[in-house]
Structure formats: structure tokens, C-alpha cells
Design an enzyme around this catalytic site. Structure first.
Site, PDB file in Angstrom:
ATOM      1  N   GLY A  11       0.844  -1.204   0.000  1.00  0.00           N
ATOM      2  CA  GLY A  11       0.000   0.000   0.000  1.00  0.00           C
ATOM      3  C   GLY A  11       0.871   1.243   0.000  1.00  0.00           C
ATOM      4  O   GLY A  11       1.820   1.326   0.770  1.00  0.00           O
ATOM      5  N   ARG A  72       1.311  -5.184  -5.017  1.00  0.00           N
ATOM      6  CA  ARG A  72       1.572  -6.363  -4.188  1.00  0.00           C
ATOM      7  C   ARG A  72       1.740  -7.509  -5.194  1.00  0.00           C
ATOM      8  O   ARG A  72       0.811  -7.805  -5.933  1.00  0.00           O
ATOM      9  CB  ARG A  72       0.400  -6.627  -3.243  1.00  0.00           C
ATOM     10  CG  ARG A  72       0.203  -5.497  -2.217  1.00  0.00           C
ATOM     11  CD  ARG A  72      -0.863  -5.830  -1.190  1.00  0.00           C
ATOM     12  NE  ARG A  72      -0.950  -4.803  -0.171  1.00  0.00           N
ATOM     13  CZ  ARG A  72      -1.901  -3.856  -0.121  1.00  0.00           C
ATOM     14  NH1 ARG A  72      -2.844  -3.825  -1.034  1.00  0.00           N
ATOM     15  NH2 ARG A  72      -1.906  -2.957   0.842  1.00  0.00           N
ATOM     16  N   THR A 126       4.303   2.692   5.712  1.00  0.00           N
ATOM     17  CA  THR A 126       2.904   2.239   5.679  1.00  0.00           C
ATOM     18  C   THR A 126       2.124   3.153   6.608  1.00  0.00           C
ATOM     19  O   THR A 126       2.623   3.509   7.684  1.00  0.00           O
ATOM     20  CB  THR A 126       2.745   0.772   6.141  1.00  0.00           C
ATOM     21  OG1 THR A 126       1.366   0.552   6.509  1.00  0.00           O
ATOM     22  CG2 THR A 126       3.598   0.399   7.336  1.00  0.00           C
ATOM     23  N   ASP A 128      -0.178   2.295   8.372  1.00  0.00           N
ATOM     24  CA  ASP A 128      -0.637   1.524   9.537  1.00  0.00           C
ATOM     25  C   ASP A 128       0.291   1.602  10.755  1.00  0.00           C
ATOM     26  O   ASP A 128      -0.133   1.322  11.870  1.00  0.00           O
ATOM     27  CB  ASP A 128      -0.803   0.042   9.157  1.00  0.00           C
ATOM     28  CG  ASP A 128      -1.934  -0.198   8.178  1.00  0.00           C
ATOM     29  OD1 ASP A 128      -2.631   0.772   7.828  1.00  0.00           O
ATOM     30  OD2 ASP A 128      -2.124  -1.355   7.756  1.00  0.00           O
ATOM     31  N   ASP A 130       2.467  -0.445  11.688  1.00  0.00           N
ATOM     32  CA  ASP A 130       2.467  -1.734  12.384  1.00  0.00           C
ATOM     33  C   ASP A 130       3.760  -2.523  12.165  1.00  0.00           C
ATOM     34  O   ASP A 130       3.736  -3.748  12.057  1.00  0.00           O
ATOM     35  CB  ASP A 130       1.249  -2.574  11.935  1.00  0.00           C
ATOM     36  CG  ASP A 130       1.238  -2.810  10.429  1.00  0.00           C
ATOM     37  OD1 ASP A 130       1.987  -2.136   9.705  1.00  0.00           O
ATOM     38  OD2 ASP A 130       0.474  -3.687   9.971  1.00  0.00           O
ATOM     39  N   MET A 170      -8.576   3.369   8.584  1.00  0.00           N
ATOM     40  CA  MET A 170      -7.783   2.225   8.108  1.00  0.00           C
ATOM     41  C   MET A 170      -6.943   1.606   9.221  1.00  0.00           C
ATOM     42  O   MET A 170      -6.866   2.127  10.331  1.00  0.00           O
ATOM     43  CB  MET A 170      -6.907   2.651   6.941  1.00  0.00           C
ATOM     44  CG  MET A 170      -7.631   2.616   5.612  1.00  0.00           C
ATOM     45  SD  MET A 170      -6.479   2.880   4.249  1.00  0.00           S
ATOM     46  CE  MET A 170      -7.525   2.479   2.865  1.00  0.00           C
ATOM     47  N   ARG A 172      -5.291  -2.352   8.742  1.00  0.00           N
ATOM     48  CA  ARG A 172      -5.763  -3.698   8.417  1.00  0.00           C
ATOM     49  C   ARG A 172      -5.797  -4.618   9.641  1.00  0.00           C
ATOM     50  O   ARG A 172      -6.789  -5.255   9.920  1.00  0.00           O
ATOM     51  CB  ARG A 172      -4.881  -4.306   7.330  1.00  0.00           C
ATOM     52  CG  ARG A 172      -5.532  -5.462   6.634  1.00  0.00           C
ATOM     53  CD  ARG A 172      -4.567  -6.318   5.851  1.00  0.00           C
ATOM     54  NE  ARG A 172      -3.428  -5.588   5.368  1.00  0.00           N
ATOM     55  CZ  ARG A 172      -3.161  -5.350   4.100  1.00  0.00           C
ATOM     56  NH1 ARG A 172      -3.978  -5.774   3.175  1.00  0.00           N
ATOM     57  NH2 ARG A 172      -2.058  -4.706   3.755  1.00  0.00           N
ATOM     58  N   GLU A 223     -10.585  -0.333  11.125  1.00  0.00           N
ATOM     59  CA  GLU A 223     -10.952  -1.289  10.072  1.00  0.00           C
ATOM     60  C   GLU A 223     -10.702  -2.727  10.522  1.00  0.00           C
ATOM     61  O   GLU A 223     -11.409  -3.649  10.147  1.00  0.00           O
ATOM     62  CB  GLU A 223     -10.074  -0.952   8.858  1.00  0.00           C
ATOM     63  CG  GLU A 223     -10.209  -1.826   7.679  1.00  0.00           C
ATOM     64  CD  GLU A 223      -9.056  -1.627   6.690  1.00  0.00           C
ATOM     65  OE1 GLU A 223      -8.085  -0.901   6.982  1.00  0.00           O
ATOM     66  OE2 GLU A 223      -9.141  -2.208   5.617  1.00  0.00           O
TER      67      GLU A 223
HETATM   68  O1  F6P Z   1      -1.603  -1.320   4.745  1.00  0.00           O
HETATM   69  C1  F6P Z   1      -2.123  -0.083   4.399  1.00  0.00           C
HETATM   70  C2  F6P Z   1      -3.608  -0.170   4.120  1.00  0.00           C
HETATM   71  O2  F6P Z   1      -4.052   1.121   3.777  1.00  0.00           O
HETATM   72  C3  F6P Z   1      -4.450  -0.775   5.234  1.00  0.00           C
HETATM   73  O3  F6P Z   1      -4.738   0.138   6.272  1.00  0.00           O
HETATM   74  C4  F6P Z   1      -5.663  -1.220   4.488  1.00  0.00           C
HETATM   75  O4  F6P Z   1      -6.292  -2.282   5.152  1.00  0.00           O
HETATM   76  C5  F6P Z   1      -5.091  -1.691   3.180  1.00  0.00           C
HETATM   77  O5  F6P Z   1      -3.852  -1.019   3.011  1.00  0.00           O
HETATM   78  C6  F6P Z   1      -5.979  -1.443   1.996  1.00  0.00           C
HETATM   79  O6  F6P Z   1      -5.374  -2.006   0.881  1.00  0.00           O
HETATM   80  P1  F6P Z   1      -5.858  -1.767  -0.610  1.00  0.00           P
HETATM   81  O7  F6P Z   1      -5.413  -0.405  -1.016  1.00  0.00           O
HETATM   82  O8  F6P Z   1      -5.197  -2.831  -1.387  1.00  0.00           O
HETATM   83  O9  F6P Z   1      -7.354  -1.853  -0.600  1.00  0.00           O
END
Ligand code: F6P
Length: 322
Positions: A11, A72, A126, A128, A130, A170, A172, A223
Site C-alpha cells: 500500500g 503487491r 505504511t 498503519d 504496524d 484504516m 488492516r 478497520e
Molecule cells: O496497509 C495499508 C492499508 O491502507 C491498510 O490500512 C488497508 O487495510 C489496506 O492497506 C488497503 O489495501 P488496498 O489499497 O489494497 O485496498
């Protein structure tokens, strides 16, 4: 080493461009050539690369998204895919790789570096936050600021109509975004993936507020929370008809925009540190920030361990949401 490659994967996160700029210029400053790889590991498989110069990355520090684009890549998860990537790396003569991304990116990098003995350094990026071993990841601060701006606006209309808003943010698998966003916006309640007991707290809150006839408020729902924002919305609508409840899912607006000053600075620090790490023969490590200092963490640790939420911040939520 003479030539390195740089990619962004997973992401996207605001500040990735600032990191690409820092990697490129530090490499050139040290007499190295730099190859930009498009769309993460996919660019190695599709031979989609180009030479980066110091001017190619001009006026990039303030731009969201990523010049290198991101993806990805499923094929890189297979041994054949990684072999193909390595063959191409040999073909174009890369002596090291800087990968900018999150845990998926680092998992691929760690396996690849072990298999082929190619020096790889990771830069955590990221929204997140995390990633274990670093206090901050590039993009987290910007995303938080974007969320705060959006929630403040929702707060205006929530108060005007005496409404209760559930706002999904957001994250994940982790509640870092939700926790800080909740504190920064003075949310009445926060639902985090890490703590299911907050569902009970939310139900208590709904009872209490009703008794005190305060029916507007903001509830931040991560999320990744076990109970999904839409299910809570349905539950409140059914169990608490006294609330005029609305649901807002902030979605991908959280990933865009110009990076904050903080993200630009750490992206610059980490970009420089990543190239200097390759120059001093480091490999299979992530460069991170801990207590405002650059640190090196084995890539395998950064993906294996779960980063803990700050317990002090949780305590603050309980005190300030009375
Ligand atoms: O990892 C970053 C993130 O934005 C998460 O918070 C979210 O769950 C995910 O990517 C969304 O991914 P995509 O853009 O593939 O829908």
C-alpha cells in the site's frame, strides 16, 4: 558497490517519494548509480526499470503517492518468481536493493536476501505503523493528520444535527491509527482490533450518554476491529433508536496527499541511512527510528514480532472520554 535498485511496494504511503528522493541523491552523492524499479517486485519480473538521476527526483519531496508506483506481487512469493527477479538483477548489475514498504514487502525482501545473498535494506513505509522495531513508519503521521481534518469536519455536522457518527479508519490488523486519531479528535469511544473489551465500553457509553441526553458524538472504529463498523451501525440502529446514527468510512483518502513535515524528515533520514547501510556492507536489515535516532533492525524481527500499542495512550482514552 556501484549500482543499487530502489522500489516501493505494498500500500502506498505519503512520504514514499521523499524516501525515493533521499535514496537516489545519497547514492549519487556517494558515486553510485541508481535504478528505479516500477511497481515493487513486479518491476523486477517484468524488467520495468529506469535510471534515476538527482533531477528525476526534483520537486518530489512534497508529492503523495509514489513516482515508482506500487503493487503487491504474488509471483514474487514463489521460488520461480524470485529466481526470475534475481536473474534480472544480475543482468542489470545491481549490487544492492532498497525496498520501501510494509510487512509484506519486508517478508519478500527477507526471503530473497537469504536465498540469493543480495544485500537488501528495508525502509518502513505504511500508514498503519504496524512494523516492529521502529517508533514510526513513513506515512503514518500524514494519514493521521488527514483523518483529524476529516473527523473535525464530521464533528461540526454531528453537533449541528445531534447525531452519533461511527467513523471507520484504516489499519488492516492494527489499531495504531484508530488510537491516535481517537485521542486527537476527542472521540467519545474507540474500537481497536487489539482490545475486544472496548465493545463493552462502547455499549456502556451508549447507555450512559442516553441517560445524560447527549446523543451526538464520534466513535472511531478501526478497520481491523473484530466487530465491523457496519455491524455496529446496524446494532445501534436496532438497540438504540434514540440515537440518530450515521456511518462514515474514510477509505483511501487516508492514503493520499502531501506528506507532513514529520514524514518528509523521517523519509529523508531513513533514505540516507539505507544507502549508507548498503555502503557499509549491512544487509537484510530495516532502518528505523527509535527515540529520534536511526536504528537497524533485522528484517526477520521487523516482520516476526507484533508491535505493542502504547498502553499509556489507552489510559488517556479512558480518562478523557468521560
Ligand atoms: O496497509 C495499508 C492499508 O491502507 C491498510 O490500512 C488497508 O487495510 C489496506 O492497506 C488497503 O489495501 P488496498 O489499497 O489494497 O485496498
Amino acid at each position: 558497490i556501484k549500482k543499487i535498485g530502489v522500489l516501493t511496494s505494498g500500500g502506498d504511503a505519503p512520504g514514499m517519494n521523499a524516501a525515493v528522493r533521499a535514496v537516489t541523491r545519497t547514492a549519487i552523492y556517494n558515486g553510485l548509480k541508481v535504478v528505479g524499479i516500477h511497481e515493487g517486485y513486479q518491476g523486477l519480473l517484468q524488467k520495468d526499470t529506469f535510471e534515476l538521476g538527482s533531477r528525476t527526483v526534483g520537486h518530489l519531496i512534497q508529492r503523495g503517492g509514489t513516482l515508482l508506483r506500487s503493487a503487491r506481487c504474488k509471483e514474487f512469493e514463489t521460488a520461480e518468481g524470485r529466481k526470475k527477479a534475481y536473474d534480472y538483477i544480475q543482468e542489470i548489475g545491481l549490487d544492492g536493493l532498497v525496498v520501501i514498504g510494509g510487512d509484506g514487502t519486508f517478508t519478500g525482501a527477507s526471503i530473497f536476501s537469504d536465498e540469493y545473498n543480495i544485500p537488501v535494506i528495508g525502509i518502513p513505509a505504511t500508514i498503519d505503523n504496524d512494523i516492529f522495531g521502529t517508533d514510526a513508519t513513513i506515512g503514518f503521521d500524514t494519514a493521521l493528520n488527514t483523518i483529524v481534518e476529516a473527523v473535525d469536519k464530521i464533528r461540526d455536522t454531528a453537533s449541528a444535527h445531534n447525531r452519533l457518527f461511527l467513523i471507520e479508519v484504516m489499519g488492516r490488523d492494527a489499531g495504531f491509527i484508530a488510537l491516535r486519531a481517537g485521542i486527537a479528535t476527542g472521540a467519545e469511544s474507540i474500537l481497536l482490533p487489539e482490545f475486544e473489551e472496548y465493545q463493552t465500553k462502547l455499549r456502556e457509553y451508549l447507555e450512559q450518554k442516553h441517560k445524560r441526553s447527549k446523543q451526538n458524538g464520534i466513535i472511531i472504529v478501526s478497520e481491523g476491529s473484530k466487530i465491523k463498523a457496519y455491524d455496529i451501525y446496524k446494532e445501534i440502529t436496532k438497540e438504540h433508536p434514540e440515537y440518530d446514527v450515521r456511518l462514515s468510512i474514510l477509505g483511501h483518502l487516508q492514503r493520499g496527499g502531501s506528506p507532513s513535515a514529520y514524514d518528509r524528515v523521517i523519509a529523508s533520514q531513513l533514505g540516507v541511512a539505507a544507502v549508507e547501510a548498503l555502503l557499509t556492507d549491512r544487509s537484510n536489515e530495516m532502518v528505523g527510528i527509535r527515540n529520534n535516532q536511526v536504528v537497524y533492525v533485522p528484517l526477520s524481527d521487523s516482520i516476526k514480532e507484533d508491535k505493542a500499542l502504547n498502553k499509556n495512550l489507552l489510559r488517556i482514552v479512558d480518562i478523557l472520554s468521560i
